[in-house]
Design an enzyme around this catalytic site. Structure first.
Site, PDB file in Angstrom:
ATOM      1  N   LYS A   1      70.622  46.920  45.771  1.00 28.68           N
ATOM      2  CA  LYS A   1      70.821  45.903  46.816  1.00 28.68           C
ATOM      3  C   LYS A   1      70.058  44.651  46.431  1.00 28.68           C
ATOM      4  CE  LYS A   1      72.977  46.380  50.793  1.00 28.68           C
ATOM      5  NZ  LYS A   1      74.359  46.874  50.741  1.00 28.68           N
TER       6      LYS A   1
ATOM      7  N   GLN B   1      54.730  18.968  26.380  1.00 32.38           N
ATOM      8  CA  GLN B   1      54.482  20.105  25.490  1.00 32.38           C
ATOM      9  C   GLN B   1      52.983  20.418  25.419  1.00 32.38           C
ATOM     10  OE1 GLN B   1      56.700  17.650  24.993  1.00 32.38           O
ATOM     11  NE2 GLN B   1      58.248  18.156  23.466  1.00 32.38           N
TER      12      GLN B   1
ATOM     13  N   ARG C   1      52.345   6.536  31.968  1.00 31.32           N
ATOM     14  CA  ARG C   1      53.622   6.717  32.649  1.00 31.32           C
ATOM     15  C   ARG C   1      53.444   7.662  33.821  1.00 31.32           C
ATOM     16  NH1 ARG C   1      56.979  11.132  28.862  1.00 31.32           N
ATOM     17  NH2 ARG C   1      55.319  12.687  28.922  1.00 31.32           N
TER      18      ARG C   1
ATOM     19  N   THR D   1      73.877  51.615  48.265  1.00 22.93           N
ATOM     20  CA  THR D   1      73.032  50.415  48.296  1.00 22.93           C
ATOM     21  C   THR D   1      72.581  50.142  49.729  1.00 22.93           C
ATOM     22  OG1 THR D   1      74.808  48.789  48.536  1.00 22.93           O
ATOM     23  CG2 THR D   1      74.247  49.463  46.296  1.00 22.93           C
TER      24      THR D   1
ATOM     25  N   HIS E   1      62.149  12.186  35.012  1.00 23.76           N
ATOM     26  CA  HIS E   1      61.830  10.828  34.567  1.00 23.76           C
ATOM     27  C   HIS E   1      61.770   9.844  35.733  1.00 23.76           C
ATOM     28  CE1 HIS E   1      62.360  12.396  30.594  1.00 23.76           C
ATOM     29  NE2 HIS E   1      63.646  12.656  30.792  1.00 23.76           N
TER      30      HIS E   1
HETATM   31  O1  LIG Z   1      56.473  14.674  27.247  1.00 25.48           O
HETATM   32  C1  LIG Z   1      57.533  14.371  26.694  1.00 25.48           C
HETATM   33  N1  LIG Z   1      58.025  15.152  25.697  1.00 25.48           N
HETATM   34  C2  LIG Z   1      59.185  14.862  25.039  1.00 25.48           C
HETATM   35  O2  LIG Z   1      59.621  15.605  24.100  1.00 25.48           O
HETATM   36  C3  LIG Z   1      59.897  13.709  25.449  1.00 25.48           C
HETATM   37  N2  LIG Z   1      61.063  13.139  25.039  1.00 25.48           N
HETATM   38  C4  LIG Z   1      61.263  12.043  25.815  1.00 25.48           C
HETATM   39  O3  LIG Z   1      62.270  11.265  25.724  1.00 25.48           O
HETATM   40  N3  LIG Z   1      60.234  11.888  26.703  1.00 25.48           N
HETATM   41  C5  LIG Z   1      59.365  12.914  26.495  1.00 25.48           C
HETATM   42  N4  LIG Z   1      58.207  13.255  27.098  1.00 25.48           N
END
Ligand SMILES: O=c1[nH]c(=O)c2[nH]c(=O)[nH]c2[nH]1
Length: 314
Positions: A17, A242, A187, A63, A270
């Site tokens: 379920k 990353q 940013r 179930t 973004h």
């Molecule tokens: O932190 C980011 N990693 C990216 O791989 C990436 N690519 C992008 O266009 N902006 C960003 N910002």
């Protein structure tokens, strides 16, 4: 036309379920607590093969009965407020009750309710929904040999939406004929965090399963992973999503010996500074930016898993 001489076999199966909705109210003190859950319970094993291949329901626990079991156990359980333990109780129940069930797979999602603050005081029994974030667990218990159980537990945070207004850059990336993105020293950084962490749990004798799991501070670990995620997001001078992700994941493995690996999926939502130069030469780019356009699509998506190295147990 299907060719009946082509041979096939049932490769994978699990059934049960999904989307069992359940609210447990804890009235043990005057300050009530609630757990608002969505549960999935799936069973599998070779005894169920014939339910698919030969239309035999002899082994099938309906179930509907699986759904009923969720409510019955929620009534008696003392651990509904620890998702991992309640999921283990449910999974273990199916293995203990039906000898032919080989695997029980339980997923629980907990929906957020925050206590209301009225006249500056936390209210005893009123709550509000403070966002779509959820806490989740996914537990898979296998009937092992010699009356032992093997257990995989993966817990998660999903939908934690965060934004910071400085302390994030993105520079020094590949520039070629496809590149239009400007380097950014400062940013907006915003993401909707999906994080999960896998536990390292040795196989246990059946009768010790709940006691063994009871030693793992699942709620503290969840609070800690969430805190690390937020603190790192807020405090890191981020060079990229990353790099910030890697710092988040590493800390939780280093903090908790039970955590084997941590994965994050971080969309990069973004926010682009709006070029206002068309209006009387207004400056709103780079260091002048304070009006941004949030862009819902497309977003970046950064996913990574960090694992404990072999021999690196605490
Ligand atoms: O932190 C980011 N990693 C990216 O791989 C990436 N690519 C992008 O266009 N902006 C960003 N910002």
């Amino acid at each position: 036309m299907a060719n009946p001489s082509v041979s096939v076999f049932l490769d994978k199966q699990e059934y049960g379920k999904d989307r069992v909705r359940l609210l447990k109210v804890h009235r043990d003190t005057k300050v009530h607590r609630i757990d608002d859950l969505t549960i999935r319970c799936l069973l599998s094993g070779s005894s169920f093969t014939t339910s698919y291949t030969e239309a035999s329901n002899k082994a099938v626990v309906a179930t509907d009965s699986i759904k009923n079991t969720c409510y019955v156990l929620a009534k008696s359980s003392k651990v509904v407020d620890t998702l991992e333990l309640f999921a283990a109780e449910l999974a273990n129940h199916f293995l203990n009750t039906y000898s032919w069930v080989e695997n029980a797979h339980v997923t629980i999602v907990r929906h957020r309710w925050a206590r209301m603050v009225i006249d500056g005081k936390p209210h005893t029994h009123s709550f509000w929904r403070d966002g779509d974030e959820t806490r989740q667990t996914d537990i898979f218990i296998r009937r092992g040999t010699n009356d032992r159980r093997t257990i995989d537990i993966k817990s998660a945070i999903a939908g934690l939406l965060v934004l910071k207004t400085t302390g994030s850059s993105f520079e020094d990336f590949v520039r070629d004929e496809y590149t239009t993105l400007a380097e950014a020293k400062d940013r907006i950084l915003s993401t909707c965090v999906d994080a999960n962490w896998e536990f390292n749990i040795p196989s246990v004798p059946t009768e010790k399963l709940m006691a063994t799991l009871g030693q793992i501070p699942f709620n503290q670990i969840y609070d800690s992973v969430r805190d690390v995620t937020c603190k790192t997001f807020a405090e890191d001078e981020s060079a990229s999503v990353q790099a910030t992700l890697y710092k988040m994941a590493t800390q939780s493995i280093q903090n908790w010996k039970w955590i084997e690996r941590v994965s994050y999926a971080l969309p990069n939502r973004h926010f682009f500074a709006v070029d206002l130069s068309y209006f009387r030469g207004t400056k709103n780019l780079a260091e002048h930016a304070d009006v941004y356009q949030p862009v819902s699509d497309p977003s970046g998506l950064i996913c990574a898993t960090v694992s404990r190295s072999l021999g690196a147990r605490l």
